[in-house]
Design a protein around this motif. Structure first.
Motif, PDB file in Angstrom:
ATOM      1  N   ALA A  26       1.135   6.988  -6.579  1.00 20.67           N
ATOM      2  CA  ALA A  26      -0.012   7.855  -6.863  1.00 20.67           C
ATOM      3  C   ALA A  26       0.324   9.308  -6.577  1.00 20.67           C
ATOM      4  O   ALA A  26      -0.090  10.217  -7.305  1.00 20.67           O
ATOM      5  CB  ALA A  26      -1.214   7.418  -6.032  1.00 20.67           C
ATOM      6  N   ALA A  27       1.105   9.546  -5.516  1.00 22.47           N
ATOM      7  CA  ALA A  27       1.494  10.920  -5.177  1.00 22.47           C
ATOM      8  C   ALA A  27       2.352  11.516  -6.287  1.00 22.47           C
ATOM      9  O   ALA A  27       2.227  12.705  -6.619  1.00 22.47           O
ATOM     10  CB  ALA A  27       2.248  10.930  -3.853  1.00 22.47           C
TER      11      ALA A  27
ATOM     12  N   ARG B 126       2.158   1.800  -3.562  1.00 22.09           N
ATOM     13  CA  ARG B 126       1.097   2.362  -4.403  1.00 22.09           C
ATOM     14  C   ARG B 126       0.854   3.827  -4.055  1.00 22.09           C
ATOM     15  O   ARG B 126       0.597   4.665  -4.935  1.00 22.09           O
ATOM     16  CB  ARG B 126      -0.186   1.555  -4.245  1.00 22.09           C
ATOM     17  CG  ARG B 126      -0.102   0.147  -4.839  1.00 22.09           C
ATOM     18  CD  ARG B 126      -1.495  -0.477  -4.956  1.00 22.09           C
ATOM     19  NE  ARG B 126      -2.122  -0.636  -3.647  1.00 22.09           N
ATOM     20  CZ  ARG B 126      -1.973  -1.699  -2.878  1.00 22.09           C
ATOM     21  NH1 ARG B 126      -1.207  -2.715  -3.291  1.00 22.09           N
ATOM     22  NH2 ARG B 126      -2.563  -1.783  -1.711  1.00 22.09           N
ATOM     23  N   ARG B 127       0.946   4.161  -2.768  1.00 20.82           N
ATOM     24  CA  ARG B 127       0.685   5.537  -2.333  1.00 20.82           C
ATOM     25  C   ARG B 127       1.724   6.496  -2.892  1.00 20.82           C
ATOM     26  O   ARG B 127       1.374   7.561  -3.406  1.00 20.82           O
ATOM     27  CB  ARG B 127       0.682   5.615  -0.800  1.00 20.82           C
ATOM     28  CG  ARG B 127       0.523   7.033  -0.243  1.00 20.82           C
ATOM     29  CD  ARG B 127       0.513   7.026   1.267  1.00 20.82           C
ATOM     30  NE  ARG B 127       1.682   6.362   1.825  1.00 20.82           N
ATOM     31  CZ  ARG B 127       2.873   6.925   1.908  1.00 20.82           C
ATOM     32  NH1 ARG B 127       3.074   8.152   1.443  1.00 20.82           N
ATOM     33  NH2 ARG B 127       3.885   6.259   2.440  1.00 20.82           N
TER      34      ARG B 127
ATOM     35  N   ALA C  46       0.832  -1.211   0.000  1.00 20.55           N
ATOM     36  CA  ALA C  46       0.000   0.000   0.000  1.00 20.55           C
ATOM     37  C   ALA C  46       0.863   1.256   0.000  1.00 20.55           C
ATOM     38  O   ALA C  46       0.493   2.272  -0.604  1.00 20.55           O
ATOM     39  CB  ALA C  46      -0.935  -0.004   1.208  1.00 20.55           C
ATOM     40  N   ASP C  47       2.023   1.214   0.685  1.00 23.35           N
ATOM     41  CA  ASP C  47       2.912   2.376   0.707  1.00 23.35           C
ATOM     42  C   ASP C  47       3.519   2.623  -0.668  1.00 23.35           C
ATOM     43  O   ASP C  47       3.696   3.768  -1.086  1.00 23.35           O
ATOM     44  CB  ASP C  47       4.027   2.170   1.735  1.00 23.35           C
ATOM     45  CG  ASP C  47       3.522   2.271   3.167  1.00 23.35           C
ATOM     46  OD1 ASP C  47       2.343   2.633   3.360  1.00 23.35           O
ATOM     47  OD2 ASP C  47       4.311   1.986   4.090  1.00 23.35           O
TER      48      ASP C  47
END
Length: 207
Positions: free
Chosen positions: A110-111, A106-107, A103-104
């Motif tokens: 995305a950022a 992907r985060r 999840a990190d």
């Protein structure tokens, strides 16, 4: 019987489709990786190598056009393009130095995409910025940094993050992790469906 077996057919096409989308002229290197297993390797336009293991059989290293893997004829091996492969490969699977929640990864990916959209529309500090300069600055950014037990600092740049995301390597489950690996001068993000490798401080070209 063709060289692709069972799920290897769809896995090879999925890998090739992503690579061709990013670089229509890309090549893929097929490397024997054990009994009935082959590692697919390719280079993305921003200097990162990506790899995925599939169920298949090849007698030796062979480089083919990525687009030729999208429409195999009777599962015959595509025409050899061995002279088109010009890049060194990591010496081995490497050592895992950190596990990062998927999840990190992907985060931060995305950022970065949001940063590009904002900067393209509004500039930086009110000043316009060229797309090439913006891309290079983004790819060299280090959103993840880990430190080994020996105190070695291992930066993970957006080059690797964007590679595993654009290739669809990162699984979507809440309990999934991505391994940060090192092998000599190479750093990797190893995900559920494949890995991306970048060689720091030097060219990928075979000397």
């Amino acid at each position: 019987m063709g060289w692709l077996a069972g799920s290897g057919r769809s896995d090879a096409r999925a890998f090739a489709a992503r690579v061709v989308h990013l670089d229509p002229a890309a090549v893929v290197r097929l490397r024997p990786a054990g009994e009935d297993a082959v590692a697919l390797w390719s280079r993305l336009p921003w200097g990162v190598l990506v790899t995925r293991g599939i169920a298949a059989t090849v007698a030796r290293d062979r480089t083919v056009a990525a687009r030729d893997l999208l429409t195999p004829v009777d599962d015959l091996l595509p025409v050899s393009r061995d002279t088109d492969w010009r890049w060194s490969l990591p010496p081995g699977p490497g050592t895992t130095v950190e596990r990062v929640p998927a999840a990190d990864v992907r985060r931060v990916g995305a950022a970065a995409a949001e940063t590009v959209r904002t900067a393209s529309a509004q500039g930086v500090g009110g000043r316009p910025i060229g797309s090439r300069m913006l891309r290079d600055a983004l790819l060299d950014h280090e959103p993840i940094v880990v430190t080994t037990d020996a105190g070695r600092r291992i930066p993970v740049t957006q080059r690797l993050v964007q590679a595993v995301i654009r290739m669809g390597f990162v699984a979507g489950g809440p309990d999934e992790f991505v391994d940060v690996r090192i092998s000599g001068p190479w750093t990797a993000l190893a995900c559920t469906y494949g890995s991306a490798w970048h060689r720091g401080g030097g060219s990928l070209l075979i000397g």
